[in-house]
Design an enzyme around this catalytic site. Structure first.
Site, PDB file in Angstrom:
ATOM      1  CG  HIS A 111     -26.013  19.784  15.687  1.00  0.00           C
ATOM      2  ND1 HIS A 111     -26.954  19.944  16.679  1.00  0.00           N
ATOM      3  CD2 HIS A 111     -26.688  19.270  14.629  1.00  0.00           C
ATOM      4  CE1 HIS A 111     -28.136  19.545  16.225  1.00  0.00           C
ATOM      5  NE2 HIS A 111     -27.994  19.143  14.995  1.00  0.00           N
ATOM      6  CG  HIS A 132     -15.571  17.354  12.969  1.00  0.00           C
ATOM      7  ND1 HIS A 132     -16.881  16.943  12.858  1.00  0.00           N
ATOM      8  CD2 HIS A 132     -15.603  18.508  13.660  1.00  0.00           C
ATOM      9  CE1 HIS A 132     -17.669  17.823  13.446  1.00  0.00           C
ATOM     10  NE2 HIS A 132     -16.917  18.780  13.947  1.00  0.00           N
ATOM     11  CD  GLU A 133     -16.020  17.898  19.572  1.00  0.00           C
ATOM     12  OE1 GLU A 133     -16.441  18.984  19.132  1.00  0.00           O
ATOM     13  OE2 GLU A 133     -16.584  17.289  20.485  1.00  0.00           O
ATOM     14  CB  CYS A 176      -4.955  27.229   5.967  1.00  0.00           C
ATOM     15  SG  CYS A 176      -3.736  26.367   4.971  1.00  0.00           S
ATOM     16  NE  ARG A 180      -9.889  29.167   2.846  1.00  0.00           N
ATOM     17  CZ  ARG A 180     -10.177  30.413   2.470  1.00  0.00           C
ATOM     18  NH1 ARG A 180     -11.402  30.731   2.093  1.00  0.00           N
ATOM     19  NH2 ARG A 180      -9.249  31.352   2.461  1.00  0.00           N
ATOM     20  CB  CYS A 240     -14.657  20.412  16.675  1.00  0.00           C
ATOM     21  SG  CYS A 240     -15.859  21.449  15.831  1.00  0.00           S
TER      22      CYS A 240
HETATM   23  P1  NAD Z   1     -26.086  21.485  19.685  1.00  0.00           P
HETATM   24  O1  NAD Z   1     -27.157  20.844  18.897  1.00  0.00           O
HETATM   25  O2  NAD Z   1     -25.548  20.755  20.869  1.00  0.00           O
HETATM   26  O3  NAD Z   1     -26.583  22.916  20.194  1.00  0.00           O
HETATM   27  C1  NAD Z   1     -27.344  23.798  19.403  1.00  0.00           C
HETATM   28  C2  NAD Z   1     -28.378  24.481  20.309  1.00  0.00           C
HETATM   29  O4  NAD Z   1     -29.057  25.482  19.529  1.00  0.00           O
HETATM   30  C3  NAD Z   1     -29.455  23.527  20.840  1.00  0.00           C
HETATM   31  O5  NAD Z   1     -29.565  23.651  22.240  1.00  0.00           O
HETATM   32  C4  NAD Z   1     -30.739  23.993  20.124  1.00  0.00           C
HETATM   33  O6  NAD Z   1     -31.894  23.814  20.930  1.00  0.00           O
HETATM   34  C5  NAD Z   1     -30.424  25.458  19.875  1.00  0.00           C
HETATM   35  N1  NAD Z   1     -31.197  26.073  18.768  1.00  0.00           N
HETATM   36  C6  NAD Z   1     -31.414  25.566  17.527  1.00  0.00           C
HETATM   37  N2  NAD Z   1     -32.147  26.440  16.792  1.00  0.00           N
HETATM   38  C7  NAD Z   1     -32.377  27.517  17.577  1.00  0.00           C
HETATM   39  C8  NAD Z   1     -33.066  28.752  17.382  1.00  0.00           C
HETATM   40  N3  NAD Z   1     -33.643  29.059  16.238  1.00  0.00           N
HETATM   41  N4  NAD Z   1     -33.093  29.633  18.409  1.00  0.00           N
HETATM   42  C9  NAD Z   1     -32.506  29.350  19.597  1.00  0.00           C
HETATM   43  N5  NAD Z   1     -31.845  28.195  19.839  1.00  0.00           N
HETATM   44  C10 NAD Z   1     -31.777  27.296  18.840  1.00  0.00           C
HETATM   45  O7  NAD Z   1     -24.911  21.840  18.652  1.00  0.00           O
HETATM   46  P2  NAD Z   1     -23.352  22.167  18.899  1.00  0.00           P
HETATM   47  O8  NAD Z   1     -22.558  20.939  18.666  1.00  0.00           O
HETATM   48  O9  NAD Z   1     -23.202  22.948  20.159  1.00  0.00           O
HETATM   49  O10 NAD Z   1     -23.066  23.117  17.633  1.00  0.00           O
HETATM   50  C11 NAD Z   1     -23.678  24.376  17.536  1.00  0.00           C
HETATM   51  C12 NAD Z   1     -23.512  24.935  16.140  1.00  0.00           C
HETATM   52  O11 NAD Z   1     -22.145  25.303  15.927  1.00  0.00           O
HETATM   53  C13 NAD Z   1     -23.859  23.975  15.019  1.00  0.00           C
HETATM   54  O12 NAD Z   1     -24.483  24.711  13.980  1.00  0.00           O
HETATM   55  C14 NAD Z   1     -22.509  23.469  14.566  1.00  0.00           C
HETATM   56  O13 NAD Z   1     -22.539  23.005  13.228  1.00  0.00           O
HETATM   57  C15 NAD Z   1     -21.701  24.734  14.696  1.00  0.00           C
HETATM   58  N6  NAD Z   1     -20.246  24.595  14.769  1.00  0.00           N
HETATM   59  C16 NAD Z   1     -19.510  25.533  14.127  1.00  0.00           C
HETATM   60  C17 NAD Z   1     -18.133  25.510  14.226  1.00  0.00           C
HETATM   61  C18 NAD Z   1     -17.316  26.571  13.573  1.00  0.00           C
HETATM   62  O14 NAD Z   1     -16.107  26.426  13.506  1.00  0.00           O
HETATM   63  N7  NAD Z   1     -17.900  27.656  13.109  1.00  0.00           N
HETATM   64  C19 NAD Z   1     -17.512  24.506  14.969  1.00  0.00           C
HETATM   65  C20 NAD Z   1     -18.300  23.590  15.647  1.00  0.00           C
HETATM   66  C21 NAD Z   1     -19.674  23.634  15.539  1.00  0.00           C
HETATM   67 ZN    ZN Z   2     -17.526  20.340  15.026  1.00  0.00          ZN
END
Ligand code: NAD
Ligand code: ZN
Length: 440
Positions: A111, A132-133, A176, A180, A240
């Protein structure tokens, strides 16, 4: 007609572009069979004995090494925010000092790519190559790179590990100093230039990885070398999302045995939160998309809450369900209100909330300080606190030892030429991960 094995090694048949499954350290090439200029198959010895493999790219002339040269290849270029990506012929410059050039074989869509492509709550930077994945093979290495070599199977990672800074030297951090995550940077660290161009015009990089290209240049500190026997079309999702969800539980939330865990967002990252492995007894999934609930059951989520079904804050609903709050909550939505709810739903006295979702640029986290005084803890993590180069190979081994079922996360696959379909699936909330096959 058969050519001598020596010829094959000399002209680099082990070159990844030609025989993606061959590695010089593991495979001893016996014989290649060719018809005219076409390599048909080759016979090799590996640790398990004698096998015959078929090259993916069959033209003998493609065996020639591309190291040091500009490569022309296909990439999916985002020219404008929210507009379908265009498959273009681009030029990829050779890697400079401490960089490597990878041939990407598989990539998937997370996402985070979609947020920056939409550029609604993020800085717009176009034209850009997202992605990135992914999983790929080292094509060539720049000066000073000693721990990676052409032919190595690797996963690129959006956050790196220089192994020298204060963060890399401390066990508890993966932030890092040099490598980072930086979502605003669109060029290489060493010289501030892009390695991608189209008719001489530079194209911006994304997260230092830009895997929506057949070839990409990455800092060697953002590349994890993995088991060459691991299938890259599966383990690419560990580069990722899946590692992030897994690490958010095992390394950060660390739920004690028997605890109650809430997962906000049941996409691939949320469902990779392996609370069950960590010993949780109740796992409550929170999502606004009810179609997620059926799938989540297969991942061990036992109860479900859709915030849209209630006219009061979801944290109150969760507190009521659990006699005061959950022991741990892990937020994987990117939505600021879900982040606040995920914090406010943990039990006072001991509850810990972990933020994983990537927020809107302008988002502000607002909560009453009494929530902290009442002994609730708020944490956040990138990449599940894994140090990418040090830890990712062992996460891959978890899959190889059948401790992780990556297949369950892979719900779609498309050829590279149809990459925009992967965006449609993600925007519709249809499925979890879509694998993009770069040879298609
Ligand atoms: P995705 O879209 O497949 O899943 C997100 C889910 O959250 C969906 O099912 C959506 O319906 C739900 N959602 C959205 N808003 C909501 C709310 N207010 N309440 C309840 N549910 C809600 O996305 P993904 O690829 O699984 O990624 C999830 C999140 O993690 C994204 O924000 C992504 O950018 C982030 N991410 C962070 C890192 C990190 O290192 N911190 C790494 C990868 C992804
Ligand atoms: Zn990612």
């Amino acid at each position: 007609m058969a050519m001598a094995a020596g010829h094959m090694m000399r002209c680099g048949v082990v070159h990844p572009g030609v025989f993606p499954v061959l590695l010089p350290k593991i495979h001893r090439v016996e014989k290649i069979m060719s018809r005219g200029s076409q390599v048909i198959r080759c016979q090799v010895h590996d640790s398990r004995g004698f096998t015959t493999v078929q090259p993916k790219i069959r033209k003998v002339e493609e065996i020639e090494s591309t190291a040091g040269q500009v490569i022309q290849c296909r990439a999916a270029v985002a020219w404008e925010a929210g507009k379908p990506l265009a498959i273009e012929e681009i030029e990829v410059a050779p890697p400079k000092e401490m960089e490597v050039r990878l041939k990407i074989l598989y990539t998937s869509l997370c996402h985070t790519d979609v947020y920056f492509w939409e550029a609604k709550g993020q800085t717009p930077l176009f034209p850009r190559i997202f992605g990135h994945e992914a999983g790929g093979i080292v094509e060539s290495v720049g000066e000073g790179v000693t721990d990676l070599a052409p032919g190595d199977h690797v996963l690129p990672v959006f956050t790196g590990e220089c192994k020298e800074c204060v963060h890399c030297k401390r066990e508890e951090s993966n932030m890092c100093d040099l490598l980072r995550i930086n979502t605003e940077r669109g060029a290489m660290i060493s010289d501030g230039q892009s390695r991608f161009s189209i008719n001489g015009k530079p194209i911006y990089h994304f997260l230092g990885t830009s895997t929506f290209s057949e070839y990409t240049v990455i800092h060697s500190g953002c590349v994890a070398k993995i088991d060459p026997l691991a299938p890259l079309d599966k383990v690419c999702v560990l580069s990722c999302g899946i590692s992030t969800g897994l690490g958010a539980t095992l390394n950060v939330a660390k739920p004690p045995k028997g605890s109650t865990v809430a997962i906000f967002g049941l996409g691939a990252v949320g469902l990779a939160v392996r609370a069950r492995i960590a010993g949780a007894s109740r796992i409550i999934g929170v999502d606004r998309n009810p179609t997620r609930f059926d799938k989540a059951k297969k991942f061990g989520v036992t109860e479900f809450v859709n915030p849209l079904d209630y006219d009061r804050p979801v944290q109150e609903v969760l507190a009521e369900m659990t006699g005061g709050g959950v022991d741990r909550s892990i937020e994987c939505t990117g939505n600021i209100n879900a982040m606040i709810s995920a914090f406010e739903c943990v039990h006072d006295g001991w509850g810990v909330a972990v933020l994983v979702g990537v927020p809107h640029k302008e988002a502000q986290f607002k909560t009453h300080p009494i929530n902290f005084l009442n002994e609730r803890t708020l944490k956040g993590t990138f990449f599940g606190n894994y140090k990418p180069r040090t830890d990712l190979p062992s996460v891959v081994e978890m899959y190889m030892n059948k401790e992780l079922e990556l297949e369950k996360f892979i719900t779609h696959s498309v050829p590279f030429s149809e990459i925009n379909k992967a965006f449609d699936y993600m925007l519709k909330g249809d499925g979890l991960r879509c694998i993009i096959h770069m040879d298609g």
